[in-house]
Design a protein around this motif. Structure first.
Motif, PDB file in Angstrom:
ATOM      1  N   UNK A   1     -21.412  -5.469 -32.645  1.00  0.00           N
ATOM      2  CA  UNK A   1     -22.043  -4.802 -31.494  1.00  0.00           C
ATOM      3  C   UNK A   1     -21.754  -5.553 -30.188  1.00  0.00           C
ATOM      4  N   UNK A   2     -21.433  -4.799 -29.153  1.00  0.00           N
ATOM      5  CA  UNK A   2     -21.166  -5.397 -27.853  1.00  0.00           C
ATOM      6  C   UNK A   2     -19.717  -5.788 -27.621  1.00  0.00           C
ATOM      7  N   UNK A   3     -18.890  -5.747 -28.656  1.00  0.00           N
ATOM      8  CA  UNK A   3     -17.471  -6.087 -28.492  1.00  0.00           C
ATOM      9  C   UNK A   3     -16.645  -4.823 -28.285  1.00  0.00           C
ATOM     10  N   UNK A   4     -15.588  -4.966 -27.486  1.00  0.00           N
ATOM     11  CA  UNK A   4     -14.712  -3.843 -27.183  1.00  0.00           C
ATOM     12  C   UNK A   4     -13.277  -4.209 -27.547  1.00  0.00           C
ATOM     13  N   UNK A   5     -12.479  -3.190 -27.865  1.00  0.00           N
ATOM     14  CA  UNK A   5     -11.059  -3.416 -28.116  1.00  0.00           C
ATOM     15  C   UNK A   5     -10.282  -2.255 -27.513  1.00  0.00           C
ATOM     16  N   UNK A   6      -9.191  -2.574 -26.829  1.00  0.00           N
ATOM     17  CA  UNK A   6      -8.356  -1.576 -26.170  1.00  0.00           C
ATOM     18  C   UNK A   6      -6.912  -1.790 -26.601  1.00  0.00           C
ATOM     19  N   UNK A   7      -6.145  -0.713 -26.555  1.00  0.00           N
ATOM     20  CA  UNK A   7      -4.722  -0.775 -26.868  1.00  0.00           C
ATOM     21  C   UNK A   7      -3.948  -0.212 -25.681  1.00  0.00           C
ATOM     22  N   UNK A   8      -3.042  -1.006 -25.135  1.00  0.00           N
ATOM     23  CA  UNK A   8      -2.228  -0.613 -23.983  1.00  0.00           C
ATOM     24  C   UNK A   8      -0.767  -0.761 -24.344  1.00  0.00           C
ATOM     25  N   UNK A   9       0.045   0.197 -23.898  1.00  0.00           N
ATOM     26  CA  UNK A   9       1.490   0.138 -24.126  1.00  0.00           C
ATOM     27  C   UNK A   9       2.215  -0.087 -22.805  1.00  0.00           C
ATOM     28  N   UNK A  10       3.196  -0.974 -22.827  1.00  0.00           N
ATOM     29  CA  UNK A  10       4.033  -1.243 -21.655  1.00  0.00           C
ATOM     30  C   UNK A  10       5.486  -0.966 -22.012  1.00  0.00           C
ATOM     31  N   UNK A  11       6.182  -0.310 -21.097  1.00  0.00           N
ATOM     32  CA  UNK A  11       7.619  -0.064 -21.237  1.00  0.00           C
ATOM     33  C   UNK A  11       8.328  -0.745 -20.077  1.00  0.00           C
ATOM     34  N   UNK A  12       9.342  -1.548 -20.398  1.00  0.00           N
ATOM     35  CA  UNK A  12      10.101  -2.275 -19.382  1.00  0.00           C
ATOM     36  C   UNK A  12      11.527  -1.725 -19.323  1.00  0.00           C
ATOM     37  N   UNK A  13      11.941  -1.318 -18.129  1.00  0.00           N
ATOM     38  CA  UNK A  13      13.329  -0.908 -17.894  1.00  0.00           C
ATOM     39  C   UNK A  13      13.953  -1.871 -16.882  1.00  0.00           C
ATOM     40  N   UNK A  14      15.205  -1.634 -16.530  1.00  0.00           N
ATOM     41  CA  UNK A  14      15.902  -2.598 -15.691  1.00  0.00           C
ATOM     42  C   UNK A  14      15.260  -2.734 -14.318  1.00  0.00           C
ATOM     43  N   UNK A  15      14.729  -1.634 -13.761  1.00  0.00           N
ATOM     44  CA  UNK A  15      14.187  -1.696 -12.405  1.00  0.00           C
ATOM     45  C   UNK A  15      12.755  -1.168 -12.314  1.00  0.00           C
ATOM     46  N   UNK A  16      12.052  -1.155 -13.422  1.00  0.00           N
ATOM     47  CA  UNK A  16      10.681  -0.663 -13.347  1.00  0.00           C
ATOM     48  C   UNK A  16       9.903  -0.894 -14.628  1.00  0.00           C
ATOM     49  N   UNK A  17       8.601  -0.847 -14.497  1.00  0.00           N
ATOM     50  CA  UNK A  17       7.679  -0.964 -15.622  1.00  0.00           C
ATOM     51  C   UNK A  17       6.785   0.266 -15.618  1.00  0.00           C
ATOM     52  N   UNK A  18       6.365   0.698 -16.808  1.00  0.00           N
ATOM     53  CA  UNK A  18       5.350   1.737 -16.949  1.00  0.00           C
ATOM     54  C   UNK A  18       4.336   1.271 -17.980  1.00  0.00           C
ATOM     55  N   UNK A  19       3.107   1.720 -17.827  1.00  0.00           N
ATOM     56  CA  UNK A  19       2.074   1.366 -18.796  1.00  0.00           C
ATOM     57  C   UNK A  19       1.123   2.547 -18.959  1.00  0.00           C
TER      58      UNK A  19
END
Length: 497
Positions: free
Chosen positions: A132-150
Motif C-alpha cells: 500500500x502506498x507504493x506506485x510503479x510506472x512503465x515508460x518507453x523511450x525511443x532514440x533516433x539520430x536527431x531526436x528522442x520520443x517517450x
C-alpha cells in the motif's frame, strides 16, 4: 503534460550505447527512475543516476537484427522485480530502444504491440502485489539520430489501454526538449524569430517556470520571461507591497500598496498577455503549495532576498533535477564613500554543474542549520536592506541594478536554452570595475562539475520524493555533514545579499 527529465550523464551513457558509431543492430536497455505526480496530474519522471541504467548482454535477446528485437520473457520481469526490491515509493521502469537507422524518432506498429503487451503484464502480474502506498510506472523511450520520443500506457475510464506522450528534457550543456511540434511564428515574436528557432519557441512556450520572488528583480524578471514567449509561470512570494517598494517594483503604483506581490504580478501579467498562464502563490517558498509548484516546474528562477530560501531552492533543484538560475543584488560603499553596486548570477544544472554546496566559486553566504528558514532571521535580513556595510541605511533606488541583473540572467539562460554560446554558471559584476567575472561551461572540469563528495549532489540528485525536503524546524541535510571546502580563486568576491 507528462515529462521525463534525463541528466547529462545518463543521456551520454544512453547515446553511447544506442547511437554508437558503426552500430548495425537495434538495442534495448532498461533504467530505474524516480517519479512524482504534480498537483496538475502530470507525471514527472527523473532519470539522474547512470548506475541505474542497465545495458543488456547479448544472451538476453531471443532475436536481434537491424530494425527489430525481442528479449527473453523473463528479462523484463527480472528487471521489474529488481526495481520493486529497491523499495522506492514511486518506481518507474524505463525501457529504451533505438532506431539507429532513422533521423527522427517515431514509434512503429511493432513498438505499439510490445508496449501494450508490457503494460498489460505490469498491470496483471506486478501492480496487485505492491505494498500500500507504493506506485510503479512503465515508460518507453525511443532514440533516433536527431531526436528522442517517450510515452507511457494509461488506462481510460473504460479500462482500455491508451498511449500518453511524454516530453523528454535533457538539461546538459544546453537545453533539449524532445516531443514537441515546432512553433508557428507569431506576429509579436517576429523580431526575435531569426534568433530563436521554431523548436526553441515551442519549448519556451511549453515550459513551466517557478519564479521565486516577486520584488524589484522578480517583477522585471517576470515581464522578461513573458516577452520571451514563456506562458506558464508560477510566481511565489508571501510579501505585501509597501510604499518603499515602489522605487523598483515593476508596474506597481500607490494604489497597489498592501496587495500581495505575487497576486499583483500575476494579474498584471494576464492583463499584458491574454494567453499567459501565470498563477500567484502568495506564500513563502518552503510552504505547501509553493513546494508543489517548485517540484512540478521545468525551470526555477530565483529572485529572492535571503540566503535561507536560496539554500532551499538549491536542494529542490538538485533533488528534483530541475535547472535553477538565481540572481542577487547588493550595494556597498567604495573609496571616498561612493556607492558600489554589485550583482551576481549563478546557474545550477543538476548532474552537469556544481550546486551551491560544492561550487568552487563563492556562492552565497552560508547559514548555520539553526538559522535555516528561521522567520526571525528572514525578518532581520529584510530590515537590513541592501547596503552591506550600512545595515541601518534605507534601501536605495536600485532599479537600474535590478535591470542589469535580470539582463545578465536572461542572456545566460538563453545561451543555455538555444545553444548560442557556452552559458555562464557564475557572473559577478561591480560598478567600479568595467570587467565582469564570468565562469562558463567551457572552464576546467574541476571548476564546474559537481563533486561526488558533495552532501547534496552526491546523495540527493534526482531522489525526488524518496527524501524529505527541509522545512521550518528541520535544517538542510547537507548542513549536518559540514561545509564543503571552498577553492580559492579570483571568483571569491564579496557576497551579495
Amino acid at each position: 503534460m507528462d515529462r521525463i527529465r534525463i541528466t547529462h550523464a545518463v543521456a551520454e551513457k544512453l547515446r553511447a550505447l544506442h547511437l554508437a558509431p558503426g552500430k548495425r543492430t537495434e538495442a534495448l536497455s532498461y533504467a530505474f527512475a524516480n517519479a512524482l505526480e504534480t498537483e496538475r496530474g502530470d507525471l514527472v519522471v527523473v532519470m539522474a543516476d547512470p548506475e541505474n541504467v542497465f545495458l543488456l548482454a547479448p544472451n538476453c535477446y531471443r532475436a536481434q537484427d537491424a530494425a527489430h528485437l525481442t528479449v527473453h520473457p523473463d528479462v523484463r520481469a527480472g528487471v521489474i522485480c529488481r526495481g520493486i526490491d529497491e523499495k522506492r515509493k514511486a518506481l518507474t521502469v524505463v525501457d529504451i530502444h533505438d532506431h539507429w537507422f532513422a533521423r527522427d524518432a517515431a514509434f512503429s506498429g511493432t513498438d505499439d504491440r510490445d508496449d501494450l503487451r508490457a503494460a498489460r503484464l505490469m498491470r496483471k502480474d506486478f501492480v496487485p502485489h505492491l505494498e500500500p502506498g507504493r506506485e510503479i510506472h512503465l515508460v518507453s523511450i525511443l532514440i533516433a539520430r536527431e531526436g528522442w520520443r517517450a510515452r507511457r500506457v494509461v488506462w481510460d475510464d473504460t479500462g482500455r489501454p491508451v498511449f500518453r506522450d511524454v516530453l523528454v528534457d535533457i538539461p546538459g550543456d544546453r537545453h533539449e526538449r524532445h516531443g514537441l511540434a515546432p512553433d508557428t511564428k507569431l506576429a509579436w515574436q517576429h523580431r526575435q524569430s531569426a534568433m530563436i528557432s521554431p523548436a526553441h519557441r515551442a519549448a519556451l512556450r511549453s515550459l513551466r517556470v517557478a519564479l521565486a520572488g516577486g520584488g524589484g528583480t522578480g517583477s522585471i524578471m517576470l515581464e522578461a520571461l513573458l516577452r520571451l514567449g514563456i506562458q506558464h509561470i508560477d510566481v511565489i512570494d508571501g510579501d505585501a507591497i509597501e510604499a518603499s517598494n515602489l522605487n523598483r517594483l515593476q508596474g506597481a503604483s500607490f494604489s497597489d500598496v498592501c496587495r500581495n506581490k505575487a497576486e499583483f504580478l500575476a494579474a498584471r501579467a494576464r492583463m499584458m498577455f491574454d494567453n499567459a498562464d501565470v498563477r500567484a502563490i502568495p506564500m513563502m517558498a518552503h510552504a505547501g503549495m509553493a513546494v508543489q509548484a517548485l517540484q512540478g516546474a521545468d525551470l526555477i528562477i530565483g529572485c529572492v532576498d535571503n540566503h535561507e530560501t536560496r539554500w532551499f531552492l538549491n536542494q529542490v533543484a538538485v533533488q528534483y533535477a530541475i535547472p535553477w538560475f538565481d540572481c542577487a543584488t547588493a550595494v556597498t560603499t567604495g573609496a571616498g564613500g561612493s556607492p558600489v553596486f554589485l550583482s551576481t548570477m549563478n546557474a545550477v544544472i543538476p548532474g552537469r554543474t556544481a550546486c551551491g554546496h560544492c561550487s568552487t566559486v563563492t556562492f552565497y553566504e552560508r547559514k548555520r542549520p539553526a538559522a535555516f528558514l528561521s522567520m526571525e532571521t528572514l525578518a532581520e535580513q529584510r530590515a537590513a536592506g541592501y547596503i552591506l556595510d550600512e545595515p541601518e541605511a534605507a534601501s536605495p533606488s536600485i532599479y537600474f541594478l535590478n535591470m542589469q541583473t535580470v539582463s545578465t540572467l536572461i542572456r545566460e539562460l538563453m545561451n543555455w536554452f538555444c545553444g548560442w554560446t557556452p552559458p555562464a554558471i557564475n557572473v559577478f559584476q561591480r560598478s567600479d570595475d568595467t570587467r565582469a567575472e564570468r565562469l562558463d561551461l567551457n572552464a576546467e572540469a574541476s571548476l564546474v562539475r559537481p563533486r561526488d563528495t558533495c552532501p547534496v549532489c552526491g546523495t540527493l540528485l534526482g531522489r525526488c520524493q524518496e527524501d524529505e525536503l527541509p522545512h521550518a524546524g528541520r535544517s538542510l541535510q547537507a548542513c549536518h555533514k559540514g561545509e564543503t571546502a571552498r577553492t580559492a580563486s579570483k571568483f571569491n568576491h564579496e557576497e551579495p545579499s
